[in-house]
Motif scaffolding. Structure first.
Motif, PDB file in Angstrom:
ATOM      1  N   ARG A   1       0.827  -1.203   0.000  1.00 36.69           N
ATOM      2  CA  ARG A   1       0.000   0.000   0.000  1.00 36.69           C
ATOM      3  C   ARG A   1       0.864   1.256   0.000  1.00 36.69           C
ATOM      4  O   ARG A   1       0.578   2.225  -0.718  1.00 36.69           O
ATOM      5  N   LYS A   2       1.936   1.264   0.775  1.00 29.48           N
ATOM      6  CA  LYS A   2       2.831   2.415   0.801  1.00 29.48           C
ATOM      7  C   LYS A   2       3.527   2.596  -0.541  1.00 29.48           C
ATOM      8  O   LYS A   2       3.709   3.737  -1.009  1.00 29.48           O
ATOM      9  N   GLU A   3       3.928   1.499  -1.169  1.00 33.00           N
ATOM     10  CA  GLU A   3       4.559   1.608  -2.486  1.00 33.00           C
ATOM     11  C   GLU A   3       3.598   2.188  -3.515  1.00 33.00           C
ATOM     12  O   GLU A   3       3.985   3.020  -4.350  1.00 33.00           O
ATOM     13  N   ALA A   4       2.322   1.757  -3.475  1.00 33.15           N
ATOM     14  CA  ALA A   4       1.343   2.286  -4.423  1.00 33.15           C
ATOM     15  C   ALA A   4       1.109   3.777  -4.185  1.00 33.15           C
ATOM     16  O   ALA A   4       1.027   4.577  -5.145  1.00 33.15           O
ATOM     17  N   GLU A   5       0.998   4.191  -2.909  1.00 30.31           N
ATOM     18  CA  GLU A   5       0.796   5.601  -2.607  1.00 30.31           C
ATOM     19  C   GLU A   5       2.003   6.442  -3.039  1.00 30.31           C
ATOM     20  O   GLU A   5       1.847   7.548  -3.568  1.00 30.31           O
TER      21      GLU A   5
ATOM     22  N   ARG B   1       4.110   5.706  -5.459  1.00 36.20           N
ATOM     23  CA  ARG B   1       4.143   5.753  -6.907  1.00 36.20           C
ATOM     24  C   ARG B   1       3.143   6.796  -7.444  1.00 36.20           C
ATOM     25  O   ARG B   1       3.463   7.565  -8.362  1.00 36.20           O
ATOM     26  N   LYS B   2       1.943   6.856  -6.875  1.00 35.40           N
ATOM     27  CA  LYS B   2       0.959   7.847  -7.301  1.00 35.40           C
ATOM     28  C   LYS B   2       1.438   9.266  -7.000  1.00 35.40           C
ATOM     29  O   LYS B   2       1.234  10.192  -7.787  1.00 35.40           O
ATOM     30  N   ARG B   3       2.080   9.438  -5.842  1.00 36.19           N
ATOM     31  CA  ARG B   3       2.571  10.766  -5.474  1.00 36.19           C
ATOM     32  C   ARG B   3       3.643  11.235  -6.448  1.00 36.19           C
ATOM     33  O   ARG B   3       3.643  12.399  -6.895  1.00 36.19           O
ATOM     34  N   LEU B   4       4.544  10.323  -6.817  1.00 37.03           N
ATOM     35  CA  LEU B   4       5.601  10.692  -7.768  1.00 37.03           C
ATOM     36  C   LEU B   4       5.019  11.006  -9.135  1.00 37.03           C
ATOM     37  O   LEU B   4       5.483  11.941  -9.822  1.00 37.03           O
ATOM     38  N   GLU B   5       4.018  10.233  -9.582  1.00 32.75           N
ATOM     39  CA  GLU B   5       3.387  10.514 -10.872  1.00 32.75           C
ATOM     40  C   GLU B   5       2.697  11.870 -10.859  1.00 32.75           C
ATOM     41  O   GLU B   5       2.763  12.638 -11.837  1.00 32.75           O
ATOM     42  N   LYS B   6       2.040  12.201  -9.755  1.00 32.84           N
ATOM     43  CA  LYS B   6       1.354  13.499  -9.654  1.00 32.84           C
ATOM     44  C   LYS B   6       2.351  14.642  -9.648  1.00 32.84           C
ATOM     45  O   LYS B   6       2.149  15.676 -10.307  1.00 32.84           O
ATOM     46  N   GLU B   7       3.465  14.483  -8.943  1.00 26.90           N
ATOM     47  CA  GLU B   7       4.479  15.526  -8.924  1.00 26.90           C
ATOM     48  C   GLU B   7       5.095  15.710 -10.313  1.00 26.90           C
ATOM     49  O   GLU B   7       5.371  16.842 -10.748  1.00 26.90           O
ATOM     50  N   ALA B   8       5.308  14.572 -11.025  1.00 26.90           N
ATOM     51  CA  ALA B   8       5.872  14.684 -12.371  1.00 26.90           C
ATOM     52  C   ALA B   8       4.907  15.399 -13.307  1.00 26.90           C
ATOM     53  O   ALA B   8       5.320  16.203 -14.172  1.00 26.90           O
ATOM     54  N   ALA B   9       3.605  15.171 -13.167  1.00 28.69           N
ATOM     55  CA  ALA B   9       2.615  15.841 -14.022  1.00 28.69           C
ATOM     56  C   ALA B   9       2.578  17.334 -13.730  1.00 28.69           C
ATOM     57  O   ALA B   9       2.513  18.164 -14.653  1.00 28.69           O
ATOM     58  N   LEU B  10       2.600  17.695 -12.462  1.00 26.85           N
ATOM     59  CA  LEU B  10       2.600  19.118 -12.120  1.00 26.85           C
ATOM     60  C   LEU B  10       3.858  19.819 -12.616  1.00 26.85           C
ATOM     61  O   LEU B  10       3.820  20.961 -13.092  1.00 26.85           O
ATOM     62  N   LYS B  11       4.999  19.130 -12.521  1.00 28.63           N
ATOM     63  CA  LYS B  11       6.254  19.730 -12.997  1.00 28.63           C
ATOM     64  C   LYS B  11       6.227  19.919 -14.509  1.00 28.63           C
ATOM     65  O   LYS B  11       6.709  20.914 -15.047  1.00 28.63           O
ATOM     66  N   ALA B  12       5.606  18.949 -15.236  1.00 26.75           N
ATOM     67  CA  ALA B  12       5.526  19.072 -16.697  1.00 26.75           C
ATOM     68  C   ALA B  12       4.651  20.252 -17.086  1.00 26.75           C
ATOM     69  O   ALA B  12       4.956  20.999 -18.027  1.00 26.75           O
ATOM     70  N   LYS B  13       3.543  20.472 -16.383  1.00 25.97           N
ATOM     71  CA  LYS B  13       2.680  21.620 -16.685  1.00 25.97           C
ATOM     72  C   LYS B  13       3.384  22.931 -16.374  1.00 25.97           C
ATOM     73  O   LYS B  13       3.203  23.929 -17.068  1.00 25.97           O
ATOM     74  N   THR B  14       4.165  22.924 -15.318  1.00 32.00           N
ATOM     75  CA  THR B  14       4.891  24.149 -14.959  1.00 32.00           C
ATOM     76  C   THR B  14       5.952  24.479 -16.001  1.00 32.00           C
ATOM     77  O   THR B  14       6.163  25.638 -16.353  1.00 32.00           O
ATOM     78  N   ASP B  15       6.613  23.448 -16.512  1.00 29.76           N
ATOM     79  CA  ASP B  15       7.702  23.677 -17.469  1.00 29.76           C
ATOM     80  C   ASP B  15       7.200  23.971 -18.870  1.00 29.76           C
ATOM     81  O   ASP B  15       7.756  24.808 -19.589  1.00 29.76           O
ATOM     82  N   TYR B  16       6.129  23.313 -19.315  1.00 34.49           N
ATOM     83  CA  TYR B  16       5.710  23.408 -20.710  1.00 34.49           C
ATOM     84  C   TYR B  16       4.360  24.098 -20.893  1.00 34.49           C
ATOM     85  O   TYR B  16       3.862  24.203 -22.010  1.00 34.49           O
ATOM     86  N   GLY B  17       3.699  24.497 -19.847  1.00 32.21           N
ATOM     87  CA  GLY B  17       2.444  25.191 -19.973  1.00 32.21           C
ATOM     88  C   GLY B  17       1.248  24.250 -19.933  1.00 32.21           C
ATOM     89  O   GLY B  17       1.385  23.040 -19.752  1.00 32.21           O
ATOM     90  N   GLU B  18       0.069  24.832 -20.166  1.00 32.19           N
ATOM     91  CA  GLU B  18      -1.164  24.068 -20.060  1.00 32.19           C
ATOM     92  C   GLU B  18      -1.411  23.169 -21.269  1.00 32.19           C
ATOM     93  O   GLU B  18      -2.277  22.310 -21.234  1.00 32.19           O
ATOM     94  N   ASP B  19      -0.690  23.393 -22.381  1.00 35.33           N
ATOM     95  CA  ASP B  19      -0.937  22.591 -23.576  1.00 35.33           C
ATOM     96  C   ASP B  19      -0.329  21.202 -23.514  1.00 35.33           C
ATOM     97  O   ASP B  19      -0.607  20.363 -24.367  1.00 35.33           O
ATOM     98  N   VAL B  20       0.509  20.944 -22.551  1.00 35.96           N
ATOM     99  CA  VAL B  20       1.114  19.615 -22.454  1.00 35.96           C
ATOM    100  C   VAL B  20       0.048  18.582 -22.094  1.00 35.96           C
ATOM    101  O   VAL B  20      -0.866  18.850 -21.326  1.00 35.96           O
TER     102      VAL B  20
END
Length: 235
Positions: free
Chosen positions: A185-189, A191-210
């Protein structure tokens, strides 16, 4: 050549390696055996004519019959192969295919017949027992009861110990299972946290069109079906 000898220093013609047998001794043994067999056949015939069962006569060297202290396990013979000698008898007399009793020279087709035979007076006589049991005294009875009681107490103690051990082992297994579930359960949580952080970082770097995986799946499906939107027309 007269001086020729063997490897052992003796003349080759003077050495005889054949074993010497006393013919008279073996002839006397054969006569005794034939006389005993003749006497046995006569006794068997007389017992049969009298409607009785023949038993081997006792010579005074027999012992009293005692209870068998081991269980006869015939299951170990399952899957085994036994060689039957050539010319083996078809009936019970002699060695044949089945359970063979060497003391009585009889063959039985199943283990139940063999077990009944081993408990019979005929077999007991042939193995050197009188067929009679020793009369137990009061001291023997008390000693037997004490042994049975001690054995019962030991079994109960073993059951208590084994039950306690089984409960402890089960408790450890349940604890390991709960720990493994928490780890997954901790590994799944994480993994989801890292995916969410990566998505937010991509939007910050490339804008809303990513495009983030899974984010615009519903819009793409509506566009493929020909729906551009559900807005109302202006009047």
């Amino acid at each position: 050549m007269t001086g020729k000898g063997s490897a052992y220093g003796q003349a080759a013609g003077d050495t005889d390696f054949r074993k010497k047998y006393d013919v008279e001794e073996y002839a006397a043994k054969a006569r005794e055996r034939e006389a005993a067999e003749k006497e046995e056949r006569k006794a068997r015939w007389e017992a049969k004519m009298a409607g009785k069962k023949y038993y081997k006569p006792m010579d005074g060297s027999e012992t009293l019959t005692e209870a068998r202290n081991a269980t006869k396990d015939y299951s170990k013979l399952i899957g085994t192969t036994t060689l039957v000698p050539a010319g083996a008898g078809v009936g019970k007399r002699g060695r044949g295919a089945g359970f063979y009793c060497a003391a009585c020279d009889l063959t039985f087709k199943d283990n139940l017949q063999m077990l009944e035979h081993e408990n019979s007076p005929q077999h007991r006589r042939n193995i050197g027992e009188t067929g009679e049991v020793r009369k137990a005294t009061a001291a023997d009875v008390h000693a037997r009861i004490e042994r049975c009681w001690q054995r019962l107490q030991e079994r109960q103690k073993e059951q208590v110990i084994s039950l306690k051990e089984r409960l402890e082992v089960r408790k450890e297994e349940e604890e390991k299972e709960r720990g493994e579930k928490r780890r997954k359960r901790k590994e799944a949580e994480e993994r989801k946290r890292l995916e969410k952080e990566a998505a937010l970082k991509a939007k910050t770097d490339y804008g809303e069109d990513v495009r983030i995986e899974g984010e615009h799946d519903e819009d793409d499906m509506m566009a493929a079906m020909g729906f551009t939107g559900f807005g109302t027309a202006k009047k």
